[in-house]
Design an enzyme around this catalytic site. Structure first.
Site, PDB file in Angstrom:
ATOM      1  N   SER A 241       0.785  -1.231   0.047  1.00 20.58           N
ATOM      2  CA  SER A 241       0.059   0.044   0.167  1.00 20.58           C
ATOM      3  C   SER A 241       0.828   1.225  -0.123  1.00 20.58           C
ATOM      4  O   SER A 241       1.772   1.553  -0.850  1.00 20.58           O
ATOM      5  CB  SER A 241      -0.932  -0.021   0.984  1.00 20.58           C
ATOM      6  OG  SER A 241      -2.078   0.669   0.700  1.00 20.58           O
ATOM      7  N   HIS A 382      -7.768  -5.770   0.756  1.00 17.91           N
ATOM      8  CA  HIS A 382      -6.473  -4.948   0.488  1.00 17.91           C
ATOM      9  C   HIS A 382      -5.498  -5.319   1.648  1.00 17.91           C
ATOM     10  O   HIS A 382      -5.947  -5.027   2.885  1.00 17.91           O
ATOM     11  CB  HIS A 382      -6.772  -3.465   0.615  1.00 17.91           C
ATOM     12  CG  HIS A 382      -5.890  -2.555   0.648  1.00 17.91           C
ATOM     13  ND1 HIS A 382      -5.079  -2.235  -0.442  1.00 17.91           N
ATOM     14  CD2 HIS A 382      -5.217  -1.944   1.696  1.00 17.91           C
ATOM     15  CE1 HIS A 382      -4.119  -1.199   0.067  1.00 17.91           C
ATOM     16  NE2 HIS A 382      -4.243  -0.920   1.163  1.00 17.91           N
TER      17      HIS A 382
HETATM   18  C1  GCU Z   1      -5.387   4.499   2.152  1.00 21.58           C
HETATM   19  C2  GCU Z   1      -4.798   5.571   0.948  1.00 21.58           C
HETATM   20  C3  GCU Z   1      -4.019   4.610  -0.288  1.00 21.58           C
HETATM   21  C4  GCU Z   1      -2.969   3.873   0.689  1.00 21.58           C
HETATM   22  C5  GCU Z   1      -3.679   2.829   1.770  1.00 21.58           C
HETATM   23  C6  GCU Z   1      -2.728   2.169   2.625  1.00 21.58           C
HETATM   24  O1  GCU Z   1      -6.415   3.919   1.641  1.00 21.58           O
HETATM   25  O2  GCU Z   1      -5.940   5.990   0.273  1.00 21.58           O
HETATM   26  O3  GCU Z   1      -3.402   5.495  -0.897  1.00 21.58           O
HETATM   27  O4  GCU Z   1      -2.323   2.963   0.009  1.00 21.58           O
HETATM   28  O5  GCU Z   1      -4.248   3.969   2.881  1.00 21.58           O
HETATM   29  O6  GCU Z   1      -1.616   2.675   2.974  1.00 21.58           O
HETATM   30  O7  GCU Z   1      -3.278   1.157   3.514  1.00 21.58           O
END
Ligand code: GCU
Length: 403
Positions: A241, A382
């Protein structure tokens, strides 16, 4: 030696401008298209520097060239960690001007016959959250519950035993220990160490927090090059992420990283921005104003103005192996956009005679990892889990050991 003439729309500095006057290669906006480049020489001499310059000036911001003094101190070490499977080593990285050391946690396979390859990545909530091991020094700034650190809370994301048994060291450090992940006007973290006299915040083209995190990964690499147990020519940098965005930016800038892995990195990471699916440049800059450089704000609700999209970032890894992973339920990170970036970077790999991606996005749980650009779409949310790691270990086994 061939001479180049560059015509392009982007502000460029120094040597590039000199080359611009005598060129035969036309560089114009790349947009969000597949990267069709004439030759390795043109890629390395012209396109790569131009694209790198764009990401430095307009997206992540310039990383300071100046060095600060850093010393590394092994503060804890034990044989027989993880039930005898590993050596645990903890290294304090003392950065001149920063009050708190940054703690590097390493698990190295026990009984290795020589230096081992490694996976290096930052963690979200503290070194002590990657495994219940009581001896892990809790990362400063990490969350606590009733005064106790949350030991092992992120262990599903860090299958350390599996990785170590596969013959790889795991090396990690905590993001907040380097630069706390909130917008404080860059008072904490390493930014102030590099301010010029009177400067109180990074300039519009200077690094934000992702830049600082990526810088710290390179500083860990500096240490790994001195650690006799690690084969520093075989270090894969990875991240999930926001830390996947960070791994990509670290890999783009620092070619000592032999493999670069992006897990669900999404907007500002692997995903193409101009598709405007999931998180947008507008939303990410509004929610996380400290991640990128100020110039990136120009592209809020204006993605089509990007001189190059994120496929350019993936291509900056070439010819080193790169792996992009997505998850089916992670629409916020736009799995199709992540795949397309890797696909559109693939022609650069092909210039080197290496295999990139071809064809449509693979079905869920059908990893494509036989070439230099790997990809999988995991079923699920995710996250990063054992399935993802299994693909990364297999990819590294192939590239590092031909197996
Ligand atoms: C949020 C953010 C993302 C990021 C994510 C994370 O969802 O919007 O851009 O990648 O956090 O780091 O889990």
């Amino acid at each position: 030696m061939k001479r180049y003439i560059i015509a392009f729309a982007l502000l460029l500095v120094g040597t590039l401008c000199a080359r611009a006057q005598e060129s035969s290669v036309i560089v114009s906006k790349y947009g969000s298209e597949p990267l069709k480049i004439g030759s390795v020489e043109e890629w390395e001499q012209v396109h790569r520097p131009v694209i790198m310059n764009f990401f430095e000036q307009e997206v992540y911001g310039l990383t300071p060239l100046r060095q600060v003094g850093i010393t590394y101190e092994v503060v804890e070490e034990a044989q027989g960690a993880l039930g005898g499977k590993a050596i645990r080593r903890q290294v304090a990285m003392h950065i001149d001007g920063m009050e708190t050391p940054v703690y590097i946690l390493m698990y190295i396979p026990a009984n290795a016959k020589g230096p081992v390859p490694a996976f290096l990545g930052m963690n979200f909530k503290g070194n002590h959250q990657i495994n219940p091991d009581e001896a892990i020094i809790p990362s400063p700034n990490a969350p606590v519950t009733k005064g106790e650190p949350l030991r092992g809370a992120a262990s599903s994301r860090w299958p350390v035993e599996y990785v170590v048994e596969s013959g790889y060291a795991v090396v990690t450090l905590n993001r907040d220990n380097v630069d706390p992940d909130f917008d404080d006007g860059f008072k904490n973290g390493p930014h102030p160490l590099f301010y010029t006299q009177g400067q109180t915040a990074p300039k519009a083209n200077e690094w934000g927090t992702i830049g600082a995190w990526a810088w710290s990964l390179s500083r860990v690499m500096d240490y790994l090059q001195t650690d006799k147990d690690i084969d520093s020519n075989k270090v894969a940098v990875l991240g999930h992420s926001r830390l996947g965005k960070t791994a990509l930016w670290a890999g783009a800038q620092d070619q000592r990283f032999a493999i670069v892995i992006s897990n669900d990195s999404g907007c500002g990471g692997a995903a193409l921005s101009n598709r405007e699916v999931g998180e947008s440049v507008e939303v990410i800059n509004r929610s996380f104003p400290h991640w990128f450089c100020d110039n990136y704000n120009k592209y809020r609700n204006n993605e089509s103005a990007l001189f190059i999209d994120q496929q350019g970032l993936i291509a900056l890894m070439a010819p080193r192996p790169v792996y992009v992973a997505s998850a089916t339920l992670d629409q916020w990170a736009d799995p199709v956009g992540e795949y397309l970036s890797a696909l559109y970077a693939s022609p650069v790999y092909e210039l080197y005679g290496l295999k990139g991606l071809v064809g449509p996005q693979p079905a869920p749980d059908s990893p494509v990892r036989s070439g230099h650009v790997g990809y999988h779409l995991r079923t699920g949310k995710h996250d990063i889990n054992i399935y993802d790691w299994q693909q990364y270990v297999a990819f590294a086994n192939m590239h590092f050991f031909g197996k």
